[in-house]
Write a protein that holds these residues in place. Structure first.
Motif, PDB file in Angstrom:
ATOM      1  N   MET A 147       0.835  -1.211   0.000  1.00 18.19           N
ATOM      2  CA  MET A 147       0.000   0.000   0.000  1.00 18.19           C
ATOM      3  C   MET A 147       0.871   1.264   0.000  1.00 18.19           C
ATOM      4  O   MET A 147       0.592   2.214  -0.736  1.00 18.19           O
ATOM      5  CB  MET A 147      -0.935   0.006   1.205  1.00 18.19           C
ATOM      6  CG  MET A 147      -2.065  -0.998   1.111  1.00 18.19           C
ATOM      7  SD  MET A 147      -3.112  -1.015   2.580  1.00 18.19           S
ATOM      8  CE  MET A 147      -3.863   0.597   2.481  1.00 18.19           C
ATOM      9  N   SER A 148       1.899   1.271   0.825  1.00 17.59           N
ATOM     10  CA  SER A 148       2.752   2.457   0.933  1.00 17.59           C
ATOM     11  C   SER A 148       3.511   2.720  -0.365  1.00 17.59           C
ATOM     12  O   SER A 148       3.570   3.868  -0.836  1.00 17.59           O
ATOM     13  CB  SER A 148       3.744   2.295   2.085  1.00 17.59           C
ATOM     14  OG  SER A 148       3.065   2.148   3.307  1.00 17.59           O
ATOM     15  N   ALA A 205       2.753   1.591  -3.397  1.00 13.71           N
ATOM     16  CA  ALA A 205       1.800   1.928  -4.459  1.00 13.71           C
ATOM     17  C   ALA A 205       1.335   3.374  -4.319  1.00 13.71           C
ATOM     18  O   ALA A 205       1.276   4.119  -5.311  1.00 13.71           O
ATOM     19  CB  ALA A 205       0.602   0.982  -4.425  1.00 13.71           C
ATOM     20  N   GLY A 206       1.014   3.787  -3.098  1.00 13.77           N
ATOM     21  CA  GLY A 206       0.580   5.173  -2.881  1.00 13.77           C
ATOM     22  C   GLY A 206       1.651   6.169  -3.257  1.00 13.77           C
ATOM     23  O   GLY A 206       1.379   7.172  -3.935  1.00 13.77           O
ATOM     24  N   TRP A 249      -6.943  12.883  -7.468  1.00 15.96           N
ATOM     25  CA  TRP A 249      -6.182  11.645  -7.521  1.00 15.96           C
ATOM     26  C   TRP A 249      -5.008  11.681  -6.547  1.00 15.96           C
ATOM     27  O   TRP A 249      -4.707  10.685  -5.897  1.00 15.96           O
ATOM     28  CB  TRP A 249      -5.677  11.384  -8.942  1.00 15.96           C
ATOM     29  CG  TRP A 249      -6.772  10.957  -9.875  1.00 15.96           C
ATOM     30  CD1 TRP A 249      -7.304  11.672 -10.903  1.00 15.96           C
ATOM     31  CD2 TRP A 249      -7.472   9.726  -9.836  1.00 15.96           C
ATOM     32  NE1 TRP A 249      -8.294  10.957 -11.502  1.00 15.96           N
ATOM     33  CE2 TRP A 249      -8.422   9.745 -10.868  1.00 15.96           C
ATOM     34  CE3 TRP A 249      -7.407   8.600  -9.019  1.00 15.96           C
ATOM     35  CZ2 TRP A 249      -9.292   8.693 -11.113  1.00 15.96           C
ATOM     36  CZ3 TRP A 249      -8.268   7.543  -9.283  1.00 15.96           C
ATOM     37  CH2 TRP A 249      -9.201   7.591 -10.311  1.00 15.96           C
ATOM     38  N   LEU A 269      -6.357  10.942  -3.156  1.00 14.83           N
ATOM     39  CA  LEU A 269      -6.687   9.522  -3.007  1.00 14.83           C
ATOM     40  C   LEU A 269      -5.415   8.688  -2.795  1.00 14.83           C
ATOM     41  O   LEU A 269      -5.371   7.830  -1.911  1.00 14.83           O
ATOM     42  CB  LEU A 269      -7.442   9.019  -4.240  1.00 14.83           C
ATOM     43  CG  LEU A 269      -7.772   7.526  -4.250  1.00 14.83           C
ATOM     44  CD1 LEU A 269      -8.749   7.193  -3.122  1.00 14.83           C
ATOM     45  CD2 LEU A 269      -8.312   7.108  -5.590  1.00 14.83           C
ATOM     46  N   PHE A 270      -4.376   8.949  -3.573  1.00 11.09           N
ATOM     47  CA  PHE A 270      -3.139   8.190  -3.444  1.00 11.09           C
ATOM     48  C   PHE A 270      -2.431   8.508  -2.108  1.00 11.09           C
ATOM     49  O   PHE A 270      -1.776   7.641  -1.529  1.00 11.09           O
ATOM     50  CB  PHE A 270      -2.215   8.463  -4.622  1.00 11.09           C
ATOM     51  CG  PHE A 270      -2.825   8.073  -5.952  1.00 11.09           C
ATOM     52  CD1 PHE A 270      -3.708   7.009  -6.056  1.00 11.09           C
ATOM     53  CD2 PHE A 270      -2.528   8.788  -7.092  1.00 11.09           C
ATOM     54  CE1 PHE A 270      -4.272   6.651  -7.271  1.00 11.09           C
ATOM     55  CE2 PHE A 270      -3.074   8.438  -8.315  1.00 11.09           C
ATOM     56  CZ  PHE A 270      -3.961   7.371  -8.410  1.00 11.09           C
ATOM     57  N   VAL A 313      -4.020   9.135   0.630  1.00 15.95           N
ATOM     58  CA  VAL A 313      -4.770   8.345   1.619  1.00 15.95           C
ATOM     59  C   VAL A 313      -4.286   6.898   1.607  1.00 15.95           C
ATOM     60  O   VAL A 313      -4.106   6.283   2.671  1.00 15.95           O
ATOM     61  CB  VAL A 313      -6.290   8.440   1.347  1.00 15.95           C
ATOM     62  CG1 VAL A 313      -7.060   7.406   2.157  1.00 15.95           C
ATOM     63  CG2 VAL A 313      -6.797   9.837   1.649  1.00 15.95           C
ATOM     64  N   VAL A 314      -4.054   6.329   0.429  1.00 19.33           N
ATOM     65  CA  VAL A 314      -3.531   4.954   0.325  1.00 19.33           C
ATOM     66  C   VAL A 314      -2.166   4.866   1.004  1.00 19.33           C
ATOM     67  O   VAL A 314      -1.896   3.931   1.767  1.00 19.33           O
ATOM     68  CB  VAL A 314      -3.454   4.500  -1.152  1.00 19.33           C
ATOM     69  CG1 VAL A 314      -2.710   3.174  -1.281  1.00 19.33           C
ATOM     70  CG2 VAL A 314      -4.840   4.390  -1.754  1.00 19.33           C
ATOM     71  N   LEU A 315      -1.300   5.842   0.762  1.00 18.53           N
ATOM     72  CA  LEU A 315       0.017   5.882   1.406  1.00 18.53           C
ATOM     73  C   LEU A 315      -0.131   5.974   2.927  1.00 18.53           C
ATOM     74  O   LEU A 315       0.522   5.234   3.670  1.00 18.53           O
ATOM     75  CB  LEU A 315       0.832   7.065   0.873  1.00 18.53           C
ATOM     76  CG  LEU A 315       2.180   7.335   1.557  1.00 18.53           C
ATOM     77  CD1 LEU A 315       3.136   6.186   1.336  1.00 18.53           C
ATOM     78  CD2 LEU A 315       2.780   8.631   1.035  1.00 18.53           C
ATOM     79  N   LEU A 329      -2.690   5.087   4.791  1.00 22.04           N
ATOM     80  CA  LEU A 329      -3.246   3.844   5.327  1.00 22.04           C
ATOM     81  C   LEU A 329      -2.183   2.748   5.410  1.00 22.04           C
ATOM     82  O   LEU A 329      -2.163   1.965   6.365  1.00 22.04           O
ATOM     83  CB  LEU A 329      -4.431   3.375   4.483  1.00 22.04           C
ATOM     84  CG  LEU A 329      -5.713   4.198   4.620  1.00 22.04           C
ATOM     85  CD1 LEU A 329      -6.757   3.724   3.619  1.00 22.04           C
ATOM     86  CD2 LEU A 329      -6.248   4.140   6.037  1.00 22.04           C
ATOM     87  N   GLY A 330      -1.292   2.692   4.440  1.00 23.25           N
ATOM     88  CA  GLY A 330      -0.199   1.723   4.494  1.00 23.25           C
ATOM     89  C   GLY A 330       0.723   1.966   5.677  1.00 23.25           C
ATOM     90  O   GLY A 330       1.104   1.032   6.383  1.00 23.25           O
TER      91      GLY A 330
END
Length: 168
Positions: free
Chosen positions: A39-40, A42-43, A59, A62-63, A65-67, A69-70
């Motif tokens: 996740m980290s 990819a973000g 975008w 959103l990315f 947030v993915v980072l 969350l990882g």
């Protein structure tokens, strides 16, 4: 300077002399770390790609947030490893179990029997016919540490009852 006789002897762990501490801890959550890493990475990669290609700020958010969350998953997995540790302190008088939301203690004179399950995931201290104290290995844990703790408990129970461990 305090008198050496007035200062009680302690172990390197800060416990009173004659006390042993067994630390039962779960194995590291490798799956959680792997998911957090994916996740980290990819973000972070998607944020860089997004910035290079001039995509919209939505975008990037959103990315990010993915980072985040990882990173949060990695921190939570690490925190849970330390939070789930169970400390079992044994001395000549009895035991003290603390950590992982528990705080129990008892004396060897009250223990009538001790039994380790075949899977070595739980050790039960029997206090007569009704009362039981269960020492459960957190997560998958290390069965070898349970074996060492069971041997230490057996030795202390024998010593409390005056049994000899020496060969004839």
């Amino acid at each position: 300077m305090p008198d050496a006789a007035a200062t009680p002897a302690t172990t390197p762990q800060g416990l009173p002399a004659g006390t042993t501490r067994h630390v039962l801890k779960p194995r590291p959550p490798f799956t959680g770390y792997a998911v957090a890493a994916v996740m980290s990475i990819a973000g972070a990669v998607l944020i860089v790609v997004d910035a290079a290609r001039d995509w919209s700020n939505g975008w990037i958010a959103l990315f990010a947030v993915v980072l985040a969350l990882g990173i949060a998953l990695a921190l939570t997995a690490t925190w849970s490893m330390f939070r789930m540790r169970l400390y079992v302190d044994l001395d000549a008088k009895g035991y003290h179990i603390h950590g992982a939301g528990q705080d129990r203690s008892g004396t060897w004179a009250d223990v009538t029997r001790a039994a380790l399950t075949e899977s070595r995931s739980r050790l039960t201290l029997y206090h007569g016919q009704v009362r039981r104290t269960h020492i459960v290995r957190p997560g998958v844990g290390d069965p070898a540490e349970m074996d060492r703790m069971a041997a230490d408990i057996a030795h202390r129970l024998d010593a409390d009852r005056g049994y000899s461990q020496s060969p004839r």
